[in-house]
Design a protein around this motif. Structure first.
Motif, mmCIF file in Angstrom:
data_model
loop_
_atom_site.group_PDB
_atom_site.id
_atom_site.type_symbol
_atom_site.label_atom_id
_atom_site.label_comp_id
_atom_site.label_asym_id
_atom_site.label_seq_id
_atom_site.Cartn_x
_atom_site.Cartn_y
_atom_site.Cartn_z
ATOM 1 N N ALA A 70 0.838 -1.203 0.000
ATOM 2 C CA ALA A 70 0.000 0.000 0.000
ATOM 3 C C ALA A 70 0.874 1.254 0.000
ATOM 4 O O ALA A 70 0.594 2.229 -0.710
ATOM 5 N N ALA A 71 1.941 1.235 0.776
ATOM 6 C CA ALA A 71 2.828 2.396 0.825
ATOM 7 C C ALA A 71 3.558 2.596 -0.497
ATOM 8 O O ALA A 71 3.774 3.741 -0.922
ATOM 9 N N PHE A 72 3.927 1.501 -1.142
ATOM 10 C CA PHE A 72 4.642 1.614 -2.415
ATOM 11 C C PHE A 72 3.777 2.288 -3.473
ATOM 12 O O PHE A 72 4.273 3.079 -4.290
ATOM 13 N N HIS A 73 2.486 1.986 -3.468
ATOM 14 C CA HIS A 73 1.588 2.561 -4.467
ATOM 15 C C HIS A 73 0.972 3.887 -4.018
ATOM 16 O O HIS A 73 0.275 4.538 -4.811
ATOM 17 N N ASN A 74 1.226 4.298 -2.795
ATOM 18 C CA ASN A 74 0.697 5.562 -2.300
ATOM 19 C C ASN A 74 1.457 6.718 -2.959
ATOM 20 O O ASN A 74 2.681 6.780 -2.897
ATOM 21 N N PRO A 75 0.735 7.646 -3.599
ATOM 22 C CA PRO A 75 1.421 8.763 -4.259
ATOM 23 C C PRO A 75 2.328 9.561 -3.327
ATOM 24 O O PRO A 75 3.305 10.163 -3.777
ATOM 25 N N HIS A 76 2.015 9.561 -2.028
ATOM 26 C CA HIS A 76 2.836 10.329 -1.083
ATOM 27 C C HIS A 76 4.290 9.821 -1.085
ATOM 28 O O HIS A 76 5.222 10.610 -0.903
ATOM 29 N N TRP A 77 4.464 8.510 -1.299
ATOM 30 C CA TRP A 77 5.825 7.954 -1.386
ATOM 31 C C TRP A 77 6.261 7.798 -2.841
ATOM 32 O O TRP A 77 7.364 8.193 -3.210
ATOM 33 N N ARG A 78 5.374 7.255 -3.658
ATOM 34 C CA ARG A 78 5.760 6.936 -5.038
ATOM 35 C C ARG A 78 6.128 8.195 -5.825
ATOM 36 O O ARG A 78 7.053 8.169 -6.653
ATOM 37 N N ASN A 79 5.426 9.297 -5.586
ATOM 38 C CA ASN A 79 5.684 10.532 -6.324
ATOM 39 C C ASN A 79 6.458 11.566 -5.506
ATOM 40 O O ASN A 79 6.548 12.731 -5.896
ATOM 41 N N MET A 80 6.983 11.133 -4.375
ATOM 42 C CA MET A 80 7.747 12.051 -3.535
ATOM 43 C C MET A 80 8.953 12.581 -4.306
ATOM 44 O O MET A 80 9.700 11.799 -4.915
ATOM 45 N N GLU A 88 10.639 8.322 13.739
ATOM 46 C CA GLU A 88 10.904 9.698 14.170
ATOM 47 C C GLU A 88 11.361 10.579 13.013
ATOM 48 O O GLU A 88 11.069 11.779 12.969
ATOM 49 N N ALA A 89 12.068 9.976 12.056
ATOM 50 C CA ALA A 89 12.561 10.740 10.901
ATOM 51 C C ALA A 89 11.430 11.216 10.005
ATOM 52 O O ALA A 89 11.605 12.158 9.222
ATOM 53 N N GLY A 90 10.251 10.550 10.065
ATOM 54 C CA GLY A 90 9.110 10.988 9.285
ATOM 55 C C GLY A 90 8.827 10.208 8.025
ATOM 56 O O GLY A 90 8.076 10.678 7.161
ATOM 57 N N PHE A 91 9.384 9.004 7.896
ATOM 58 C CA PHE A 91 9.048 8.175 6.737
ATOM 59 C C PHE A 91 7.573 7.805 6.802
ATOM 60 O O PHE A 91 7.043 7.495 7.877
ATOM 61 N N PRO A 92 6.865 7.815 5.681
ATOM 62 C CA PRO A 92 5.441 7.476 5.696
ATOM 63 C C PRO A 92 5.207 6.063 6.220
ATOM 64 O O PRO A 92 6.040 5.176 6.020
ATOM 65 N N PRO A 93 4.099 5.820 6.900
ATOM 66 C CA PRO A 93 3.782 4.480 7.398
ATOM 67 C C PRO A 93 3.806 3.449 6.269
ATOM 68 O O PRO A 93 3.329 3.711 5.164
ATOM 69 N N GLY A 94 4.366 2.296 6.554
ATOM 70 C CA GLY A 94 4.411 1.208 5.583
ATOM 71 C C GLY A 94 5.634 1.206 4.694
ATOM 72 O O GLY A 94 5.932 0.194 4.055
ATOM 73 N N VAL A 95 6.341 2.324 4.615
ATOM 74 C CA VAL A 95 7.557 2.350 3.799
ATOM 75 C C VAL A 95 8.609 1.433 4.408
ATOM 76 O O VAL A 95 9.316 0.712 3.704
ATOM 77 N N PHE A 96 8.711 1.440 5.721
ATOM 78 C CA PHE A 96 9.603 0.522 6.431
ATOM 79 C C PHE A 96 8.786 -0.291 7.419
ATOM 80 O O PHE A 96 7.991 0.257 8.189
ATOM 81 N N ASN A 97 8.988 -1.599 7.391
ATOM 82 C CA ASN A 97 8.334 -2.499 8.325
ATOM 83 C C ASN A 97 9.372 -3.477 8.858
ATOM 84 O O ASN A 97 10.350 -3.801 8.172
ATOM 85 N N LEU A 98 9.155 -3.946 10.074
ATOM 86 C CA LEU A 98 10.092 -4.886 10.687
ATOM 87 C C LEU A 98 9.310 -6.053 11.266
ATOM 88 O O LEU A 98 8.367 -5.856 12.049
ATOM 89 N N VAL A 99 9.701 -7.248 10.857
ATOM 90 C CA VAL A 99 9.065 -8.468 11.347
ATOM 91 C C VAL A 99 10.114 -9.292 12.082
ATOM 92 O O VAL A 99 11.180 -9.598 11.533
ATOM 93 N N LEU A 100 9.809 -9.644 13.307
ATOM 94 C CA LEU A 100 10.717 -10.444 14.128
ATOM 95 C C LEU A 100 10.437 -11.929 13.947
ATOM 96 O O LEU A 100 9.323 -12.329 13.615
ATOM 97 N N GLY A 101 11.459 -12.740 14.212
ATOM 98 C CA GLY A 101 11.261 -14.179 14.139
ATOM 99 C C GLY A 101 12.511 -14.921 13.734
ATOM 100 O O GLY A 101 13.590 -14.337 13.581
ATOM 101 N N ASP A 102 12.343 -16.217 13.536
ATOM 102 C CA ASP A 102 13.463 -17.080 13.184
ATOM 103 C C ASP A 102 13.385 -17.470 11.721
ATOM 104 O O ASP A 102 12.784 -16.764 10.895
#
Length: 487
Positions: free
Chosen positions: A57-67, A202-216
């Protein structure tokens, strides 16, 4: 010694929020003493699916894609500044769950992470295509050009030996190219990645641009197999890299792999031994030998062989062994009980197959996962010490007689990640560098990657390159546009 270290939340970071998820928890262990410092949830397919949905969703969001590229560059510089402001905490975290000396994490790992984000921030506004002239049509009849577009959603999987640095090696070019990312840190060393997630928010990247999943590994496999991932960037073992290749065959995801190594250190007869001997020791024992491009095979002239081994052993004796958070420590523990047991088992196996133990080969102390700096000697190319990646503070030393044979000796490996050469002859340095099957050759220096110099391996050391503009090729697709203009 760990009481004053503030750890970030032990949760997944998805779409700008800290969330739970997964029906298992994984303990996180301090390798300096074997005590538990925390636990993390192990993400399942649902967790991974939520992260992929957010990233898509973030990749296709114009706020990020057209930034505008310069705005994206500003975000990355802001992130680098925040890392710099939190450098002390990040260095402590990295030394806590990884075990590496704070002297290194604070002077190498954190500064390198800052440098990589700043370097790739500058590429945001410089990723452009080309205007091309068709070869089969009149020059004035068609207009053709290329565009470089982000590849899409990237799954970045990083190991435990350089958790923060290797996260930056993947995140920085991916974000510069305009991709969105799901980071999966190693379960042994999650905390610097979690702190990085706080700073990205804190830097202000739009939600979904960076995600972190924990696990093995199960979580990593779910990420690899998810159809919503466009590219996997993996650093780790060759065995897992091969498994990833098999997993992505059905949908042909883009893949880059930075895998194992058994890198040679070659000392030529004319080398400056005051430079070569401590350099060879540093190349194999830094980070307790847990470096994919560590110089773990030594080739030295037979006539100087004993002197060189004694010199390396003497240098290693000066490395204070202890907990990573002790500012005087130069050689910390390996990352886990499993890692320590595996390294010592390989040492024993090498000796059973005929290698001689020059020094070390034992556990150091009775608490934590410490291994004494070790040297095995063999001329048998089939000995495990010569062929296998130990990923610990163990050097395999082999003498040579004829300089013409040394390249063949060094190249007798399924790996080809790096090599180190010590010589006073510029001619021999060029000739040997040309002959070696290695993605990087360091001459009269060691272990010094650079953001503007490509890094990666030959043979079973991987596919593709990290760093420099070469890395950006893996996070972009080239689109050709051809217009008929005389209609």
């Amino acid at each position: 010694m760990t009481a004053n270290i503030e750890l970030p939340p032990s949760q997944h970071y998805i779409n700008g929020e800290w969330v739970g998820g997964g029906d298992r928890v994984i303990p996180v262990i301090n390798p300096a003493d074997g005590t538990q410092i925390g636990e993390i949830p192990s993400g399942d397919q649902h967790t991974v699916g939520a992260a992929v949905s957010a990233a898509r969703a973030a990749f296709h969001n114009p706020h990020w894609r057209n930034m505008p590229p310069m705005v994206r560059e500003g975000l990355m510089h802001r992130l680098a500044s925040l890392i710099e402001e939190n450098a002390s905490q990040l260095g402590q975290i990295e030394s806590l769950d990884n075990g590496k000396p704070i002297a290194f994490s604070s002077s190498v790992d954190v500064p390198m992470t800052i440098t990589w984000f700043r370097y790739f921030a500058g590429w945001c506004s410089k990723l452009s295509g080309k205007s091309l002239s068709p070869a089969l049509q009149p020059l004035d009849s068609h207009h053709a050009y290329t565009r470089r577009q982000p590849v899409g959603v990237v799954g970045a999987i990083v190991p435990w030996n350089f958790p923060l640095v290797l996260a930056a090696w993947k995140l920085a070019p991916a974000l510069a190219a305009g991709c969105t990312v799901i980071l999966k840190p190693a379960e042994q060393t999650p905390y610097s990645a979690l702190k990085l997630a706080e700073l990205i928010s804190e830097a202000g990247f739009p939600p979904g641009v960076f995600n972190l999943v924990l696990g093995d590994g199960q979580t990593g496999q779910a990420l690899v197999e998810h159809p919503g991932i466009n590219k996997i960037s993996f650093t780790g073992s060759t065995a897992v890299g091969k498994s990833i290749v098999r997993s992505v065959a059905h949908d042909l995801k883009r893949v880059t792999l930075e895998l194992g190594g058994k890198s040679p250190t070659i000392i030529l007869p004319d080398a400056d031994m005051e430079l070569a001997i401590p350099g060879a020791a540093q190349a194999v024992y830094a980070n307790a030998g847990q470096i994919c491009f560590a110089g773990t095979r030594l080739f030295a002239p037979r006539k100087q062989f004993d002197r060189i081994l004694e010199g390396i052993a003497s240098v290693a004796e000066t490395f204070k062994i202890g907990p990573g958070l002790d500012p005087e420590t130069l050689l910390g523990p390996v990352v886990s009980q499993k890692q320590m047991d595996g390294i010592l088992a390989r040492v024993d196996d090498s000796v059973r197959h005929g290698a001689s133990l020059f020094t070390g080969g034992t556990r150091h102390g009775d608490s934590g996962y410490f291994i004494s700096p070790s040297i095995l000697v063999t001329e048998d190319r089939q000995n495990p010490a010569f062929r296998e990646e130990f990923f610990g503070p163990v050097l395999c030393a082999t003498p040579y007689d004829d300089l013409n044979d040394v390249a063949a000796l060094a190249n007798d490996s399924s790996y080809g990640l790096a090599a180190h050469v010590y010589t006073s002859s510029l001619q021999q340095a060029h000739q040997l560098s040309n002959s070696l099957d290695a993605g990087t050759v360091w001459v009269n220096t060691q272990l010094s990657p650079d953001p503007n110099i490509p890094f990666g391996g030959f043979k079973q050391s991987g596919w593709g390159r990290e760093n420099a503009e070469d890395a950006l090729d893996h996070y972009t697709e080239t689109k050709s546009v051809i217009m008929k203009v005389d209609c």
